[in-house]
Design an enzyme around this catalytic site. Structure first.
Site, PDB file in Angstrom:
ATOM      1  N   GLY A 100      65.188 -18.237  -7.787  1.00  0.00           N
ATOM      2  CA  GLY A 100      65.029 -19.659  -8.090  1.00  0.00           C
ATOM      3  C   GLY A 100      66.377 -20.286  -8.366  1.00  0.00           C
ATOM      4  O   GLY A 100      67.250 -19.650  -8.963  1.00  0.00           O
TER       5      GLY A 100
ATOM      6  N   ASP B 169      65.329 -18.805 -17.194  1.00  0.00           N
ATOM      7  CA  ASP B 169      64.371 -18.121 -18.075  1.00  0.00           C
ATOM      8  C   ASP B 169      65.050 -17.284 -19.164  1.00  0.00           C
ATOM      9  O   ASP B 169      64.394 -16.899 -20.129  1.00  0.00           O
ATOM     10  CB  ASP B 169      63.463 -17.204 -17.253  1.00  0.00           C
ATOM     11  CG  ASP B 169      62.585 -17.977 -16.286  1.00  0.00           C
ATOM     12  OD1 ASP B 169      62.355 -19.171 -16.524  1.00  0.00           O
ATOM     13  OD2 ASP B 169      62.148 -17.390 -15.283  1.00  0.00           O
TER      14      ASP B 169
ATOM     15  N   ARG C 184      47.398 -38.389 -30.394  1.00  0.00           N
ATOM     16  CA  ARG C 184      46.908 -37.381 -29.449  1.00  0.00           C
ATOM     17  C   ARG C 184      47.592 -36.026 -29.638  1.00  0.00           C
ATOM     18  O   ARG C 184      48.650 -35.937 -30.244  1.00  0.00           O
ATOM     19  CB  ARG C 184      47.242 -37.815 -28.015  1.00  0.00           C
ATOM     20  CG  ARG C 184      46.327 -38.857 -27.459  1.00  0.00           C
ATOM     21  CD  ARG C 184      46.838 -39.317 -26.101  1.00  0.00           C
ATOM     22  NE  ARG C 184      45.901 -40.238 -25.499  1.00  0.00           N
ATOM     23  CZ  ARG C 184      46.213 -41.113 -24.555  1.00  0.00           C
ATOM     24  NH1 ARG C 184      47.454 -41.197 -24.108  1.00  0.00           N
ATOM     25  NH2 ARG C 184      45.301 -41.899 -24.046  1.00  0.00           N
TER      26      ARG C 184
ATOM     27  N   GLU D 299      54.578 -21.093 -19.159  1.00  0.00           N
ATOM     28  CA  GLU D 299      53.620 -20.966 -18.051  1.00  0.00           C
ATOM     29  C   GLU D 299      52.953 -19.589 -17.992  1.00  0.00           C
ATOM     30  O   GLU D 299      51.842 -19.456 -17.483  1.00  0.00           O
ATOM     31  CB  GLU D 299      54.318 -21.246 -16.720  1.00  0.00           C
ATOM     32  CG  GLU D 299      55.444 -20.259 -16.446  1.00  0.00           C
ATOM     33  CD  GLU D 299      56.209 -20.526 -15.156  1.00  0.00           C
ATOM     34  OE1 GLU D 299      55.689 -21.225 -14.283  1.00  0.00           O
ATOM     35  OE2 GLU D 299      57.336 -20.013 -15.049  1.00  0.00           O
TER      36      GLU D 299
HETATM   37  O1  F6P Z   1      63.648 -19.067 -11.843  1.00  0.00           O
HETATM   38  C1  F6P Z   1      62.559 -18.503 -12.520  1.00  0.00           C
HETATM   39  C2  F6P Z   1      61.462 -19.483 -12.564  1.00  0.00           C
HETATM   40  O2  F6P Z   1      62.015 -20.612 -13.087  1.00  0.00           O
HETATM   41  C3  F6P Z   1      60.212 -19.067 -13.345  1.00  0.00           C
HETATM   42  O3  F6P Z   1      60.204 -19.454 -14.676  1.00  0.00           O
HETATM   43  C4  F6P Z   1      59.114 -19.738 -12.554  1.00  0.00           C
HETATM   44  O4  F6P Z   1      57.902 -19.066 -12.727  1.00  0.00           O
HETATM   45  C5  F6P Z   1      59.603 -19.633 -11.181  1.00  0.00           C
HETATM   46  O5  F6P Z   1      61.002 -19.738 -11.256  1.00  0.00           O
HETATM   47  C6  F6P Z   1      59.035 -20.637 -10.210  1.00  0.00           C
HETATM   48  O6  F6P Z   1      59.835 -20.685  -9.080  1.00  0.00           O
HETATM   49  P1  F6P Z   1      59.404 -21.130  -7.630  1.00  0.00           P
HETATM   50  O7  F6P Z   1      58.471 -22.292  -7.789  1.00  0.00           O
HETATM   51  O8  F6P Z   1      60.675 -21.493  -6.987  1.00  0.00           O
HETATM   52  O9  F6P Z   1      58.741 -19.965  -6.979  1.00  0.00           O
END
Ligand code: F6P
Length: 343
Positions: free
Chosen positions: A10, A127, A162, A222
């Site tokens: 990423g 991360d 909220r 997430e």
């Molecule tokens: O770079 C890591 C991260 O930011 C994670 O936290 C996330 O789950 C993931 O990339 C999502 O990346 P992509 O949408 O590019 O697959």
């Protein structure tokens, strides 16, 4: 020397700052020729490369993303992949390669280094879950973006009385959630490291709101998971490294909080906003220090190593150590600091 550079996984604020630093010190300090591979390991698989020089790096220090492009391609998941990488290496006449990436990219770097390729790693990920370094560049920027968002969510949550659930990135580790949650004064922080009890979360919120008009921002990573059997969540498809595509826990939580407590709830999923745009000054400096240290490591022959930050010093650590286990959030930070402000 002829040194290749790639960015994988990423994208992350600060990648261009690393590239710029490698190129500047390599070209002007050592007289190196730098070669940029496109789109991470895919560039080595498909032999897509171009000249990287000081001229090409002008103006990129504050720019997010990566001028080399990136991908989540894993050569070990492609038929004949490692052989294709070795062949490109020979054709390109490389003496060394600097791989800038997280756990997956550096995992591949570690395997290729064990096969004899002269590789140095640079730790990247918003991360912050890579071992052997106290911090990765990009994390500070992501935390700042998430904190700004939480501040904004507070004023709208207060106006409407909220609960707002703010979902941030972090599939296996809750570093962004914990730091941004503390910095933003979250009413609750949920991280992948500790499965949460939805009833406990609701009890905290009820107690808080019973004190009067009291809006709440709940920060959830997430990858946070409910305790087994307590709440159903959907699962996503897998990428080339076998990671599930996440996103969705925020919606489930907001719906469930509203259903169980009767408090009006909304959700904001920050998503890729956390990865885009300009790096903070901290990340620019860290990325620059890593880039300079990486090209120095190449010239010292420190292959199979990654540059790392420890006690504010740039050190070298084995790639194998960096990818052996994920660096997860210190439970003390959650229980002894963040929790003081819950309920
Ligand atoms: O770079 C890591 C991260 O930011 C994670 O936290 C996330 O789950 C993931 O990339 C999502 O990346 P992509 O949408 O590019 O697959």
């Amino acid at each position: 020397m002829r040194v290749g550079v790639l960015t994988g996984g990423g994208d992350c604020p600060g990648l261009n700052a690393v590239i710029r630093a490698v190129v500047r010190k390599g070209e002007t300090g050592y007289g190196d020729e730098l070669v940029g591979f496109e789109d991470g390991w895919r560039g080595l698989l498909e032999d897509r490369r171009s000249v990287l020089d000081v001229e090409r790096c002008r103006g990129i220090l504050p720019r997010g993303g990566t001028i080399l492009g990136t991908s989540r391609t894993n050569p070990y998941r492609v038929e004949g992949g490692p052989e294709a990488v070795h062949a490109t290496w020979e054709r390109a006449g490389l003496d060394a390669l600097i791989a800038i990436g997280g756990e997956d990219t550096l995992g591949v770097a570690n395997r290729l280094a064990a096969e004899g390729l002269q590789i140095v790693g640079v730790p990247k990920t918003i991360d912050n879950d890579l071992s052997a370094t106290e911090v990765t560049f990009g994390f500070h920027t992501a935390v700042q973006i998430a904190t700004d968002a939480i501040d904004r969510l507070h004023t709208t949550a207060e106006s409407h009385d909220r609960v707002i659930v703010c979902e941030v990135m972090g599939r296996h580790a809750g570093w962004i959630a914990t730091y941004a949650g503390i910095a933003g004064g979250a009413a609750e922080i949920l991280v992948p490291e500790e499965p949460f009890d939805i009833e406990e979360v609701c009890a905290h919120l009820r107690a808080r709101h019973a004190k009067g008009r009291y809006a709440s921002v709940v920060v959830v990573a997430e990858g946070a998971k409910p305790k087994e059997g307590s709440l159903a969540v959907r699962s996503g498809e897998l990428d080339a490294f076998g990671h599930e595509r996440l996103g969705g826990i925020g919606n489930v939580l907001a719906e469930e909080i509203e259903r169980r407590t009767g408090m009006e709830s909304r959700v904001t999923i920050l998503g890729h906003v956390q990865r885009g745009g300009t790096p903070t000054a901290f990340d620019r400096v860290l990325a620059t220090r890593f880039g300079v240290a990486a090209i120095d490591a190449v010239h010292d022959g420190a292959f199979g190593m990654m540059v790392a930050l420890r006690a504010d010093q740039i050190v070298r650590a084995p790639l194998a150590e960096a990818v052996a286990a994920l660096k997860t959030v210190d439970p003390g930070l959650v229980h002894e600091v963040a929790e003081v402000f819950w309920g």
